[in-house]
Every structure is written in structure tokens, then in C-alpha cells.
Design a protein around this motif. Structure first.
Motif, PDB file in Angstrom:
ATOM      1  N   ALA A  90      12.665  -0.291 -13.461  1.00 49.36           N
ATOM      2  CA  ALA A  90      11.105  -0.813 -12.991  1.00 49.36           C
ATOM      3  C   ALA A  90      10.504  -0.080 -11.893  1.00 49.36           C
ATOM      4  O   ALA A  90       9.384  -0.205 -11.881  1.00 49.36           O
ATOM      5  N   LEU A  91      11.245   0.408 -11.103  1.00 44.77           N
ATOM      6  CA  LEU A  91      10.902   1.064  -9.685  1.00 44.77           C
ATOM      7  C   LEU A  91      10.876   2.579  -9.723  1.00 44.77           C
ATOM      8  O   LEU A  91      10.482   3.202  -8.733  1.00 44.77           O
ATOM      9  N   LEU A  92      11.523   3.130 -10.849  1.00 46.43           N
ATOM     10  CA  LEU A  92      11.637   4.517 -11.005  1.00 46.43           C
ATOM     11  C   LEU A  92      10.379   5.318 -10.640  1.00 46.43           C
ATOM     12  O   LEU A  92      10.566   6.346  -9.714  1.00 46.43           O
ATOM     13  N   THR A  93       9.177   4.872 -11.474  1.00 46.70           N
ATOM     14  CA  THR A  93       8.062   5.567 -11.072  1.00 46.70           C
ATOM     15  C   THR A  93       7.470   5.577  -9.825  1.00 46.70           C
ATOM     16  O   THR A  93       7.312   6.656  -9.268  1.00 46.70           O
ATOM     17  N   PHE A  94       7.918   4.441  -9.131  1.00 44.03           N
ATOM     18  CA  PHE A  94       7.049   4.522  -7.831  1.00 44.03           C
ATOM     19  C   PHE A  94       7.998   5.041  -6.587  1.00 44.03           C
ATOM     20  O   PHE A  94       7.624   5.837  -5.842  1.00 44.03           O
ATOM     21  N   ARG A  95       9.444   5.232  -6.833  1.00 44.91           N
ATOM     22  CA  ARG A  95      10.293   6.321  -6.012  1.00 44.91           C
ATOM     23  C   ARG A  95       9.965   7.603  -6.202  1.00 44.91           C
ATOM     24  O   ARG A  95       9.711   8.322  -5.316  1.00 44.91           O
ATOM     25  N   SER A  96       9.787   7.967  -7.696  1.00 44.42           N
ATOM     26  CA  SER A  96       9.255   9.537  -8.117  1.00 44.42           C
ATOM     27  C   SER A  96       7.950   9.702  -7.306  1.00 44.42           C
ATOM     28  O   SER A  96       7.493  11.049  -6.734  1.00 44.42           O
ATOM     29  N   MET A  97       7.181   8.773  -7.344  1.00 43.38           N
ATOM     30  CA  MET A  97       5.642   9.048  -6.694  1.00 43.38           C
ATOM     31  C   MET A  97       5.834   9.358  -5.185  1.00 43.38           C
ATOM     32  O   MET A  97       5.005  10.162  -4.619  1.00 43.38           O
ATOM     33  N   LEU A  98       6.708   8.497  -4.682  1.00 41.27           N
ATOM     34  CA  LEU A  98       6.811   8.834  -2.916  1.00 41.27           C
ATOM     35  C   LEU A  98       7.545  10.080  -2.739  1.00 41.27           C
ATOM     36  O   LEU A  98       7.104  11.016  -2.108  1.00 41.27           O
TER      37      LEU A  98
ATOM     38  N   ILE B 189       5.751   1.859   2.812  1.00 42.10           N
ATOM     39  CA  ILE B 189       5.088   1.767   1.549  1.00 42.10           C
ATOM     40  C   ILE B 189       5.520   0.702   0.717  1.00 42.10           C
ATOM     41  O   ILE B 189       6.734   0.776   0.041  1.00 42.10           O
ATOM     42  N   GLU B 190       5.075  -0.645   0.650  1.00 42.86           N
ATOM     43  CA  GLU B 190       5.677  -1.751  -0.125  1.00 42.86           C
ATOM     44  C   GLU B 190       4.137  -2.616  -0.869  1.00 42.86           C
ATOM     45  O   GLU B 190       4.860  -3.719  -1.149  1.00 42.86           O
ATOM     46  N   THR B 191       3.471  -2.013  -1.171  1.00 46.23           N
ATOM     47  CA  THR B 191       2.370  -2.666  -2.030  1.00 46.23           C
ATOM     48  C   THR B 191       1.730  -1.709  -2.860  1.00 46.23           C
ATOM     49  O   THR B 191       1.828  -0.519  -2.801  1.00 46.23           O
ATOM     50  N   ALA B 192       1.179  -2.375  -3.925  1.00 45.04           N
ATOM     51  CA  ALA B 192       0.544  -1.363  -4.950  1.00 45.04           C
ATOM     52  C   ALA B 192      -0.656  -0.509  -4.257  1.00 45.04           C
ATOM     53  O   ALA B 192      -0.915   0.551  -4.786  1.00 45.04           O
ATOM     54  N   ALA B 193      -1.382  -1.384  -3.305  1.00 49.09           N
ATOM     55  CA  ALA B 193      -2.258  -0.674  -2.704  1.00 49.09           C
ATOM     56  C   ALA B 193      -1.880   0.937  -1.964  1.00 49.09           C
ATOM     57  O   ALA B 193      -2.708   1.787  -1.949  1.00 49.09           O
ATOM     58  N   ALA B 194      -0.989   0.648  -1.494  1.00 51.22           N
ATOM     59  CA  ALA B 194      -0.243   1.930  -0.609  1.00 51.22           C
ATOM     60  C   ALA B 194       0.280   2.956  -1.770  1.00 51.22           C
ATOM     61  O   ALA B 194      -0.029   4.107  -1.423  1.00 51.22           O
TER      62      ALA B 194
ATOM     63  N   ALA C 106       8.568  -4.834  -5.311  1.00 52.89           N
ATOM     64  CA  ALA C 106       8.938  -5.418  -6.663  1.00 52.89           C
ATOM     65  C   ALA C 106       8.299  -6.803  -6.665  1.00 52.89           C
ATOM     66  O   ALA C 106       8.145  -7.204  -7.731  1.00 52.89           O
ATOM     67  N   ASN C 107       8.380  -7.547  -5.493  1.00 55.32           N
ATOM     68  CA  ASN C 107       7.905  -8.992  -5.412  1.00 55.32           C
ATOM     69  C   ASN C 107       6.199  -9.084  -5.890  1.00 55.32           C
ATOM     70  O   ASN C 107       6.015  -9.870  -6.727  1.00 55.32           O
ATOM     71  N   GLN C 108       5.411  -8.016  -5.297  1.00 53.34           N
ATOM     72  CA  GLN C 108       4.115  -8.007  -5.787  1.00 53.34           C
ATOM     73  C   GLN C 108       3.980  -7.799  -7.265  1.00 53.34           C
ATOM     74  O   GLN C 108       2.923  -8.173  -7.908  1.00 53.34           O
ATOM     75  N   LEU C 109       4.849  -6.865  -7.684  1.00 54.65           N
ATOM     76  CA  LEU C 109       5.027  -6.220  -9.323  1.00 54.65           C
ATOM     77  C   LEU C 109       5.390  -7.464 -10.162  1.00 54.65           C
ATOM     78  O   LEU C 109       5.326  -7.360 -11.513  1.00 54.65           O
ATOM     79  N   GLY C 110       6.199  -8.361  -9.657  1.00 54.53           N
ATOM     80  CA  GLY C 110       6.804  -9.314 -10.386  1.00 54.53           C
ATOM     81  C   GLY C 110       8.079  -8.708 -11.348  1.00 54.53           C
ATOM     82  O   GLY C 110       8.371  -9.109 -12.426  1.00 54.53           O
ATOM     83  N   VAL C 111       8.539  -7.745 -10.645  1.00 55.12           N
ATOM     84  CA  VAL C 111       9.902  -7.227 -11.160  1.00 55.12           C
ATOM     85  C   VAL C 111      11.149  -7.488 -10.283  1.00 55.12           C
ATOM     86  O   VAL C 111      11.020  -7.879  -9.252  1.00 55.12           O
TER      87      VAL C 111
END
Length: 273
Positions: A161-169, A120-125, A149-154
Motif C-alpha cells: 500500500a505504501l510502496l509507491t510513496f516510498r519510491s516517490m521519496l 513527509i506524512e500527508t498526501a499534499a506533501a 497511511a492513516n490519511q489514505l485509509g490503509v
């Protein structure tokens, strides 16, 4: 050919990448004793070396060696040949930039249901986690933190910056009954404290394993994966106090079924360490 069991992937703490274009490193990677070796056909392999890398990986698998194979994304020129090789070998696959459940279903069909660990490495995913987790062959999610992070610009090292996405997984995995997700890589491979600290953080969020890019990282991941002595002592007290399973008080706190289950999980982890 030796297929990598789904249970091995579910229980893994460390997964070590090795470039598919460097067959002389395959055995060295296995000798580092990660729980899983990942033979990489994607980012670690230059375009001119893709075909040779695919042959090296297939040869290694044909020799009776089990591994997870990271294949190129579905929209690349190399995907169809990667898919054909995975189909011939029946190997477990880690599709790069996975974001459509129908692509994972096709991959599973090609291997007659071999385990799939989508990266899982894209916003679409991220927005399609539920459908991706629902594909029957998917046994676990892996977090591609650097690409996302590269796609999101962080900054990929910015935890906030990535806390939300780790928690979503973590939440999507739990909802689907999958093993806790695999955290992304730590780019510093010469300093084990960074790996230990990064994985300790990921574990606190509910992640259960880590992608490694150097053999030296494996031992640090295994150390960080083991419950601390304090955690084990607490878990032993809880299990002992629980008795017949009814709620009781321990050290001024309520001990009920969820607390006991957490304690039992810690003791199982300590036994497996």
C-alpha cells in the motif's frame, strides 16, 4: 549552542525519537548511540506538556548538546513558539506534516539556514515533493508512514500500500541531489527482527536511514545498514575488474560505469560501518 551539522544528517543511518517532555531520557537516548537524537515536541508530547517540553529541549540544546528537533505542524497552536525556540537555538529542525515550501523557507530563515529534515506524512506533501526538496536548507526527507497511511485509509504495515510513496521519496531525493530518504518507524520495539526486516526492505527501495522509537532498535538498524559479506565481496571483484574504467565482462555480466559506482558505494558503506 552546538548545531547539528548537515553532513551528520546526510550520513545518518539511525534517528532516535525521545519525548521532549522527558528530559531525564535525553542523555539515555544519546547513550544508545544513534547517529542522531530527535527531541520530539509533536506526537510524543501531550498538549498540556508542550510548553514545558519546549523549555526542556531549549535547555538541553543550550547545554551544548546537538539534536534534531521535531516541531509541531504549522497549523497548530504551538508552531509559532516552536519556531521562535528553533530560531533562538539555531537547531536543525524536523517540521511535522511539512507540505508547503514557503513554510520550510520561513523555518530556514528563522535559523539562518540550519538544516531542515521535512517529515513527509500527508498526501499534499507527496504531491509537492519537488518544491519541498528545492528549498535550500532541506538536506533530507523523512517518511511519516503512519500518518500518511492513516490519511489514505490503509494499513501502515502494508508494504504494498505504501510502496509507491516510498519510491516517490527516493526518486525526488535523487533528483534533487539529497541523501536517500529516512524510512518511517517500526511500531514493534521489543522484537529487533521486525526492525531489521523493515529496514532491509526500505534499503532495497533506495532509502538510507530509519526513524527509531526505542533505543533497542538502534543496533538493529545499524546492522541492517551495513552491506552483507556477499555484497562486499561482489563490490571488491567489480572494482578490481574495472581497471581503466572501460566496460568489461565479469561472471558473464557487463561491468560499466554505473555498476562500478554502485560497487564503490557499497565499499564506502562497508568502511563506515
Amino acid at each position: 549552542m552546538t548545531a547539528l551539522p548537515a553532513e551528520t544528517l546526510r550520513a545518518a543511518r539511525s534517528l532516535l525519537f525521545v519525548p521532549g517532555s522527558r528530559p531525564e531520557r535525553f542523555a539515555k537516548a544519546a547513550a544508545a548511540q544513534p547517529d542522531v537524537v530527535i527531541l520530539d515536541l509533536e506526537d510524543a508530547v501531550a498538549p498540556a506538556d508542550k510548553d514545558a517540553a519546549r523549555r526542556h529541549v531549549e535547555c538541553w540544546l543550550a547545554g551544548g548538546n546537538a539534536a534534531l528537533v521535531r516541531i509541531n505542524a504549522v497549523d497548530t497552536p504551538w508552531y509559532e513558539q516552536d519556531l521562535a525556540m528553533i530560531g533562538r537555538t539555531g537547531a536543525a529542525a524536523m517540521p511535522a506534516k511539512a507540505q508547503r515550501p514557503e513554510d520550510l523557507a520561513r523555518l530556514a530563515e528563522a535559523t539562518s539556514g540550519a538544516p531542515v529534515v521535512p517529515l513527509i506524512e500527508t498526501a499534499a506533501a507527496v504531491t509537492a515533493l519537488g518544491p519541498l526538496c528545492a528549498v535550500g536548507a532541506v538536506v533530507r526527507l523523512a517518511f511519516g508512514s503512519i500518518d500518511l497511511a492513516n490519511q489514505l485509509g490503509v494499513d501502515p504495515d502494508d508494504r504494498e500500500a505504501l510502496l509507491t510513496f516510498r519510491s516517490m521519496l527516493v526518486a525526488a531525493s535523487a533528483a534533487a541531489g539529497l541523501a536517500p530518504p529516512i524510512d518511517g518507524v517500526t511500531r514493534s520495539f521489543t522484537e529487533s527482527d521486525s526492525v531489521t526486516d523493515d529496514f532491509g526492505y526500505a534499503r532495497r527501495l533506495g532509502m538510507g536511514a530509519k526513524l527509531c522509537i526505542h533505543p533497542a532498535q538502534v543496533a538493529a538498524v545499524h546492522t541492517a545498514a551495513a552491506p552483507s559479506a556477499a555484497e562486499v565481496a561482489w563490490a571488491q571483484k567489480v572494482v578490481s575488474a574495472a581497471g581503466d574504467g572501460s566496460a568489461v565482462a565479469l561472471d558473464g555480466q557487463m561491468i560499466d560505469v554505473p555498476v562500478v559506482e554502485r560497487a564503490q558505494r557499497i565499499l564506502r558503506m562497508a568502511g563506515a560501518a
